[in-house]
Design a protein around this motif. Structure first.
Motif, mmCIF file in Angstrom:
data_model
loop_
_atom_site.group_PDB
_atom_site.id
_atom_site.type_symbol
_atom_site.label_atom_id
_atom_site.label_comp_id
_atom_site.label_asym_id
_atom_site.label_seq_id
_atom_site.Cartn_x
_atom_site.Cartn_y
_atom_site.Cartn_z
ATOM 1 N N VAL A 16 -74.199 -49.886 -28.531
ATOM 2 C CA VAL A 16 -73.852 -51.248 -28.884
ATOM 3 C C VAL A 16 -73.432 -51.342 -30.335
ATOM 4 O O VAL A 16 -73.752 -50.506 -31.158
ATOM 5 C CB VAL A 16 -75.040 -52.204 -28.656
ATOM 6 C CG1 VAL A 16 -75.571 -52.070 -27.259
ATOM 7 C CG2 VAL A 16 -76.138 -51.958 -29.665
ATOM 8 N N ASP A 38 -75.934 -57.333 -31.245
ATOM 9 C CA ASP A 38 -76.807 -57.907 -30.227
ATOM 10 C C ASP A 38 -76.564 -59.409 -30.160
ATOM 11 O O ASP A 38 -77.032 -60.153 -30.997
ATOM 12 C CB ASP A 38 -78.269 -57.607 -30.576
ATOM 13 C CG ASP A 38 -79.219 -58.281 -29.607
ATOM 14 O OD1 ASP A 38 -80.403 -58.316 -29.915
ATOM 15 O OD2 ASP A 38 -78.752 -58.757 -28.564
ATOM 16 N N ALA A 66 -79.697 -53.106 -30.898
ATOM 17 C CA ALA A 66 -79.441 -53.026 -29.465
ATOM 18 C C ALA A 66 -80.611 -53.566 -28.658
ATOM 19 O O ALA A 66 -81.762 -53.432 -29.041
ATOM 20 C CB ALA A 66 -79.180 -51.577 -29.067
ATOM 21 N N VAL A 67 -80.304 -54.198 -27.545
ATOM 22 C CA VAL A 67 -81.317 -54.573 -26.561
ATOM 23 C C VAL A 67 -81.156 -53.640 -25.369
ATOM 24 O O VAL A 67 -80.065 -53.534 -24.813
ATOM 25 C CB VAL A 67 -81.164 -56.046 -26.133
ATOM 26 C CG1 VAL A 67 -82.080 -56.348 -24.954
ATOM 27 C CG2 VAL A 67 -81.472 -56.978 -27.288
ATOM 28 N N ARG A 68 -82.233 -52.983 -25.008
ATOM 29 C CA ARG A 68 -82.217 -52.089 -23.850
ATOM 30 C C ARG A 68 -82.820 -52.829 -22.662
ATOM 31 O O ARG A 68 -83.946 -53.313 -22.727
ATOM 32 C CB ARG A 68 -83.020 -50.820 -24.133
ATOM 33 C CG ARG A 68 -82.468 -49.940 -25.248
ATOM 34 C CD ARG A 68 -83.275 -48.649 -25.328
ATOM 35 N NE ARG A 68 -82.790 -47.793 -26.390
ATOM 36 C CZ ARG A 68 -83.263 -47.798 -27.635
ATOM 37 N NH1 ARG A 68 -84.239 -48.646 -27.960
ATOM 38 N NH2 ARG A 68 -82.773 -46.984 -28.540
ATOM 39 N N HIS A 79 -74.817 -54.207 -24.857
ATOM 40 C CA HIS A 79 -76.218 -53.823 -24.696
ATOM 41 C C HIS A 79 -76.347 -52.583 -23.820
ATOM 42 O O HIS A 79 -75.461 -52.260 -23.031
ATOM 43 C CB HIS A 79 -77.018 -54.977 -24.101
ATOM 44 C CG HIS A 79 -76.990 -56.204 -24.963
ATOM 45 N ND1 HIS A 79 -77.668 -56.287 -26.145
ATOM 46 C CD2 HIS A 79 -76.325 -57.377 -24.822
ATOM 47 C CE1 HIS A 79 -77.448 -57.468 -26.702
ATOM 48 N NE2 HIS A 79 -76.627 -58.134 -25.912
#
Length: 367
Positions: free
Chosen positions: A15, A18, A26-28, A54
């Motif tokens: 990414v 966000d 980053a959002v996982r 993401h």
């Protein structure tokens, strides 16, 4: 050949920013898919997450056409298990999924887990300290609810849901198949079914049969072969009968099998004169598409009751024979399709963008 655990592929998406969490990290997101309908439900959520940059890891279960649908989308995923064929087999499969998801999640390090009821992600996510956002739509699925819901961080329920689940429950307006069948996301294409040899300008009826192998189906069975033959004979007076079967059809009915690819099932439903069958998901899908729908089963879910009682888009009967009698009455109406389109518009006007609602829940738990 379906992909096995050791050969399943995965791509983790890098990414740049966000847009959900409001920062540059980053959002996982780990998404658990256990049933074909969940591929559709999470499709636009996953696509939008990936478009925003993401990281998304999809884990799947080999049940019916779940893996086929994932392959048709070109998604990378991990296949954790194959559906057990008995209660013992289902318990063994669940243990397998727990272990494999635990192993995988520790390496992926998700910021949030997303799924239906949280059958596997609930316990694993709780042990790892990862927020669990789940959709809950089947009040009758007692075993799945008992296993998954106690461990959910946030429980999303839609219109008609029959139970109060406390402070963790968040409600959206609408019926959950609208997450992928709302006109913002889906436009029926008549050419998709023409390619399968089905004329959308001529009346046809979709008849759905199910295999009754899910855990919440234990002790229940569907229509007999005689009842199916009778239904086909009576419905054929009004147009071509197309059977969408979850299991194998008896040899005497294979000539009625759905010729359209599974990924085109919603195009098939959209142009049908009527849908009738034993599957609650497909009945709801037909209804939200504006197709007259009849659900023939003793099972009751809040979203199906809402479609019947609040919007008149669905009729519910305990058995196929009684449902066919109602189908014949409806098919005699010259303005049937327009009547259902009007009801559909009322549902659409009173509903949320469900995919956007799910994304908002992810944003909130990861902020």
């Amino acid at each position: 050949m379906y992909p096995a655990w050791t050969f399943c592929r995965i791509r983790w998406f890098v990414v740049e920013r966000d847009t959900i969490g409001g920062n540059r990290q980053a959002v996982r997101v780990l998404v658990e898919i256990l049933h074909p309908a969940q591929v559709h439900f999470f499709r636009f959520v996953v696509d939008r997450l990936r478009q925003q940059g993401h990281e998304v890891l999809v884990v799947a279960r080999q049940k019916d056409v779940t893996v086929d649908l994932l392959e048709s989308l070109g998604w990378d995923y991990r296949c954790l298990s194959q559906q057990g064929q008995s209660l013992t087999g289902l318990v063994r499969e669940l243990g397998q999924r727990y272990w494999r998801l635990w192993w995988l999640a520790r390496r992926f390090r998700p910021d949030v887990m997303l799924g239906l009821t949280g059958v596997t992600i609930g316990l694993v996510g709780a042990l790892l300290g990862v927020p669990r956002v789940v959709l809950e739509e089947a009040e009758h699925a007692c075993l799945q609810r008992w296993i998954g819901l106690p461990f959910a961080s946030r429980i999303m329920t839609g219109t008609g849901y029959l139970q109060e689940l406390g402070a963790r429950q968040v409600r959206f307006r609408g019926i959950w198949p609208q997450a992928y069948l709302d006109p913002r996301y889906f436009q029926p294409d008549p050419n998709r079914i023409r390619q399968a040899g089905i004329n959308p300008d001529e009346p046809y009826i979709v008849l759905r049969t199910v295999s009754w192998q899910a855990a919440h189906d234990a002790g229940h069975e569907g229509a007999s072969i005689d009842a199916l033959h009778d239904a086909v004979t009576r419905l054929a007076r009004y147009g071509r009968v197309i059977i969408s079967a979850e299991g194998e059809l008896p040899a005497s009915l294979t000539g009625y099998a759905n010729p359209a690819p599974i990924q085109d099932i919603h195009h098939l439903l959209a142009f049908a004169a009527l849908h009738i069958g034993e599957g609650g998901t497909m009945a709801a899908e037909a209804a939200v598409l504006g197709t007259p729908a009849i659900f023939c089963s003793h099972l009751r879910c809040g979203y199906l009751l809402a479609l019947e009682r609040e919007y008149g888009l669905l009729h519910i009967f305990d058995d196929l024979t009684t449902g066919v009698a109602r189908a014949q009455e409806l098919l005699e109406r010259p303005d049937l399709r327009q009547e259902w389109r009007d009801k559909q518009q009322r549902l659409l006007c009173q509903s949320d963008d469900i995919a956007a609602f799910v994304l908002e829940q992810i944003r909130q738990v990861t902020s």
